[in-house]
Design a protein around this motif. Sequence first.
Motif, PDB file in Angstrom:
ATOM      1  N   ILE A 386       8.116 -42.056  24.023  1.00  0.00           N
ATOM      2  CA  ILE A 386       7.842 -43.085  23.009  1.00  0.00           C
ATOM      3  C   ILE A 386       6.949 -42.521  21.902  1.00  0.00           C
ATOM      4  N   ALA A 387       5.981 -41.666  22.297  1.00  0.00           N
ATOM      5  CA  ALA A 387       5.127 -41.026  21.288  1.00  0.00           C
ATOM      6  C   ALA A 387       5.960 -40.163  20.346  1.00  0.00           C
ATOM      7  N   LEU A 388       6.923 -39.441  20.903  1.00  0.00           N
ATOM      8  CA  LEU A 388       7.824 -38.643  20.065  1.00  0.00           C
ATOM      9  C   LEU A 388       8.621 -39.530  19.117  1.00  0.00           C
ATOM     10  N   GLY A 389       9.085 -40.675  19.637  1.00  0.00           N
ATOM     11  CA  GLY A 389       9.866 -41.586  18.818  1.00  0.00           C
ATOM     12  C   GLY A 389       9.042 -42.205  17.698  1.00  0.00           C
ATOM     13  N   LEU A 390       7.827 -42.652  18.030  1.00  0.00           N
ATOM     14  CA  LEU A 390       6.966 -43.262  17.019  1.00  0.00           C
ATOM     15  C   LEU A 390       6.536 -42.243  15.967  1.00  0.00           C
ATOM     16  N   SER A 391       6.122 -41.064  16.430  1.00  0.00           N
ATOM     17  CA  SER A 391       5.658 -40.035  15.502  1.00  0.00           C
ATOM     18  C   SER A 391       6.784 -39.539  14.605  1.00  0.00           C
ATOM     19  N   GLY A 392       7.951 -39.323  15.199  1.00  0.00           N
ATOM     20  CA  GLY A 392       9.095 -38.900  14.400  1.00  0.00           C
ATOM     21  C   GLY A 392       9.488 -39.957  13.378  1.00  0.00           C
ATOM     22  N   SER A 393       9.442 -41.224  13.795  1.00  0.00           N
ATOM     23  CA  SER A 393       9.762 -42.320  12.873  1.00  0.00           C
ATOM     24  C   SER A 393       8.771 -42.369  11.723  1.00  0.00           C
ATOM     25  N   ALA A 394       7.491 -42.185  12.036  1.00  0.00           N
ATOM     26  CA  ALA A 394       6.463 -42.202  10.997  1.00  0.00           C
ATOM     27  C   ALA A 394       6.726 -41.123   9.952  1.00  0.00           C
ATOM     28  N   PHE A 395       7.025 -39.922  10.421  1.00  0.00           N
ATOM     29  CA  PHE A 395       7.235 -38.794   9.507  1.00  0.00           C
ATOM     30  C   PHE A 395       8.492 -38.992   8.651  1.00  0.00           C
ATOM     31  N   VAL A 396       9.604 -39.334   9.294  1.00  0.00           N
ATOM     32  CA  VAL A 396      10.874 -39.479   8.584  1.00  0.00           C
ATOM     33  C   VAL A 396      10.828 -40.655   7.609  1.00  0.00           C
ATOM     34  N   LEU A 397      10.308 -41.803   8.063  1.00  0.00           N
ATOM     35  CA  LEU A 397      10.276 -42.990   7.206  1.00  0.00           C
ATOM     36  C   LEU A 397       9.287 -42.833   6.055  1.00  0.00           C
ATOM     37  N   THR A 398       8.205 -42.087   6.282  1.00  0.00           N
ATOM     38  CA  THR A 398       7.273 -41.817   5.176  1.00  0.00           C
ATOM     39  C   THR A 398       7.951 -40.993   4.098  1.00  0.00           C
ATOM     40  N   ILE A 399       8.671 -39.951   4.500  1.00  0.00           N
ATOM     41  CA  ILE A 399       9.414 -39.131   3.534  1.00  0.00           C
ATOM     42  C   ILE A 399      10.455 -39.975   2.800  1.00  0.00           C
ATOM     43  N   PHE A 400      11.184 -40.791   3.566  1.00  0.00           N
ATOM     44  CA  PHE A 400      12.221 -41.649   2.975  1.00  0.00           C
ATOM     45  C   PHE A 400      11.627 -42.608   1.939  1.00  0.00           C
ATOM     46  N   THR A 401      10.528 -43.273   2.308  1.00  0.00           N
ATOM     47  CA  THR A 401       9.913 -44.253   1.409  1.00  0.00           C
ATOM     48  C   THR A 401       9.391 -43.593   0.142  1.00  0.00           C
ATOM     49  N   LEU A 402       8.676 -42.486   0.304  1.00  0.00           N
ATOM     50  CA  LEU A 402       8.107 -41.798  -0.853  1.00  0.00           C
ATOM     51  C   LEU A 402       9.197 -41.211  -1.755  1.00  0.00           C
ATOM     52  N   ARG A 403      10.336 -40.874  -1.157  1.00  0.00           N
ATOM     53  CA  ARG A 403      11.444 -40.320  -1.955  1.00  0.00           C
ATOM     54  C   ARG A 403      11.906 -41.315  -3.013  1.00  0.00           C
ATOM     55  N   PHE A 404      11.854 -42.604  -2.712  1.00  0.00           N
ATOM     56  CA  PHE A 404      12.383 -43.613  -3.627  1.00  0.00           C
ATOM     57  C   PHE A 404      11.303 -44.300  -4.458  1.00  0.00           C
ATOM     58  N   LEU A 405      10.048 -43.976  -4.191  1.00  0.00           N
ATOM     59  CA  LEU A 405       8.971 -44.524  -5.014  1.00  0.00           C
ATOM     60  C   LEU A 405       8.706 -43.603  -6.192  1.00  0.00           C
ATOM     61  N   PRO A 406       8.596 -44.151  -7.401  1.00  0.00           N
ATOM     62  CA  PRO A 406       8.235 -43.298  -8.534  1.00  0.00           C
ATOM     63  C   PRO A 406       6.826 -42.767  -8.385  1.00  0.00           C
ATOM     64  N   VAL A 407       6.509 -41.699  -9.120  1.00  0.00           N
ATOM     65  CA  VAL A 407       5.184 -41.094  -9.033  1.00  0.00           C
ATOM     66  C   VAL A 407       4.111 -42.103  -9.389  1.00  0.00           C
ATOM     67  N   ARG A 408       4.271 -42.789 -10.490  1.00  0.00           N
ATOM     68  CA  ARG A 408       3.349 -43.847 -10.895  1.00  0.00           C
ATOM     69  C   ARG A 408       4.171 -45.000 -11.433  1.00  0.00           C
ATOM     70  N   PHE A 409       3.836 -46.220 -11.046  1.00  0.00           N
ATOM     71  CA  PHE A 409       4.565 -47.357 -11.580  1.00  0.00           C
ATOM     72  C   PHE A 409       3.698 -48.587 -11.476  1.00  0.00           C
ATOM     73  N   VAL A 410       4.079 -49.607 -12.250  1.00  0.00           N
ATOM     74  CA  VAL A 410       3.432 -50.912 -12.133  1.00  0.00           C
ATOM     75  C   VAL A 410       4.190 -51.677 -11.080  1.00  0.00           C
ATOM     76  N   ALA A 411       3.465 -52.122 -10.038  1.00  0.00           N
ATOM     77  CA  ALA A 411       4.137 -52.629  -8.844  1.00  0.00           C
ATOM     78  C   ALA A 411       5.025 -53.832  -9.105  1.00  0.00           C
ATOM     79  N   ASN A 412       4.793 -54.578 -10.157  1.00  0.00           N
ATOM     80  CA  ASN A 412       5.629 -55.747 -10.401  1.00  0.00           C
ATOM     81  C   ASN A 412       6.641 -55.510 -11.519  1.00  0.00           C
ATOM     82  N   SER A 413       6.952 -54.250 -11.719  1.00  0.00           N
ATOM     83  CA  SER A 413       7.875 -53.918 -12.794  1.00  0.00           C
ATOM     84  C   SER A 413       9.335 -54.031 -12.416  1.00  0.00           C
ATOM     85  N   GLY A 414       9.610 -54.188 -11.102  1.00  0.00           N
ATOM     86  CA  GLY A 414      10.956 -54.400 -10.630  1.00  0.00           C
ATOM     87  C   GLY A 414      11.764 -53.153 -10.413  1.00  0.00           C
TER      88      GLY A 414
END
Length: 414
Positions: A386-414
């Motif tokens: 389970i630790a492997l699953g949680l840790s792997g999920s944290a790493f992969v999902l963090t990369i995934f999320t940051l990949r689609f977030l712009p470097v700087r943005f106004v959070a309510n800009s849509g």
Amino acid sequence: MTLRSARRNWVLGLIYLSEGAPIGFIWWALPPMLVSRGVPVSEVALLTALVALPWSLKFLLAPFVDALNFLRARYAAQVIFANFMMGLTLLGCIRIFTEDFQIQELKWLLLTHALFAAWQDVAIDAYAVRTVDSNDMGKANAFMQLGMILGRSLFGGAGVFLADHLGAPVFLSLLVGFIWTIAIVFGSLTLPSLKRRLVETKDVAGIKPQVTRYFGDIWQCTGSVNFWLLVLLSFTVGLSYEGTAGIASAKLKSMGFPSHLQALLYSFVVPVATAAGAFLGGWGIDRFNEKRLLVLVVGICSALSVVSQVGFSIGWPPLTILVSFAAFYILIGAVTTTQYAFLMRRTVQTLAAFQFSLFMSVTNLCESFATSIMGWADGAGLSLYIALGLSGSAFVLTIFTLRFLPVRFVANSG
């Protein structure tokens, strides 16, 4: 760092000290105090879970906190009021520990305390978002985390010792005095700058347009893909450590880890390591690429979480566990500060209380989820997997999320 920003960071660290102290008391010092009075462990766990509820739902307080800010009851003034009420509810607990002990009365007092503590938490974070420059978010969060850690250590880790030797009434009196003293100092440092911004009847007519615009901003913000990516990031980052950290104390006890070393671990090693990591993370995010830094610290922390589970499985000697936990908590401090600074930089100032408190509520949800599933896994003999699953999920999902977030943005800009 300018003199003004340095002063502000110390002020934020100071008020976070008053936030961490009662949390340390409730989570670490109170349970053994109750058990010593014959309260079953199951009832103590239920009480602790109940008292934690206002923190998990604190984002529901955010529109109220922001509305008071429109009414000229500024965030700093709300922090001071909440601090005073937190101390007042703890004063009521003194009577319970000096007369016939009533767990139900204690439950309602602590629940009321937690409501004001959640209000304080929302107002402090909103105050920080509105006053800290984006380029100083890392350093400011490092000071805030240091204050929180020190407060928990003083009245949580050391609180068990103090309560045993001084008695619950004296210990609670010290805690209340500590909270109120910080509120007075915080007020003396911040209220003069508010320039008498109290509610005036002549201002009431101008409130409606502000409120209308505020809820319009919330609607626009929650309709943004970027906003929900930040919510996802608030949840996924904590998967790198919350599960292992959440069961570590009980796991070490079940392994026969020496009691004096466990006391050393949680009263000194963990606070010092977390504080060191917080300052490293704060220093790094103000100087380097924040996305790459966040991925790096989440990746290392995830690996150390799995390493800790390996240590639990094969029964590492105490010294090895102390060293590995020092490294693990340095990374926890770095991850926490980096994540919070990243989220604060993307919080819309006009929605400071609502947006950031929602992010923090999701991090609390992650803590509950990861700790619960890891506790189940330990009983089923599946902790390492389970630790492997949680840790792997944290790493992969963090990369995934940051990949689609712009470097700087106004959070309510849509």
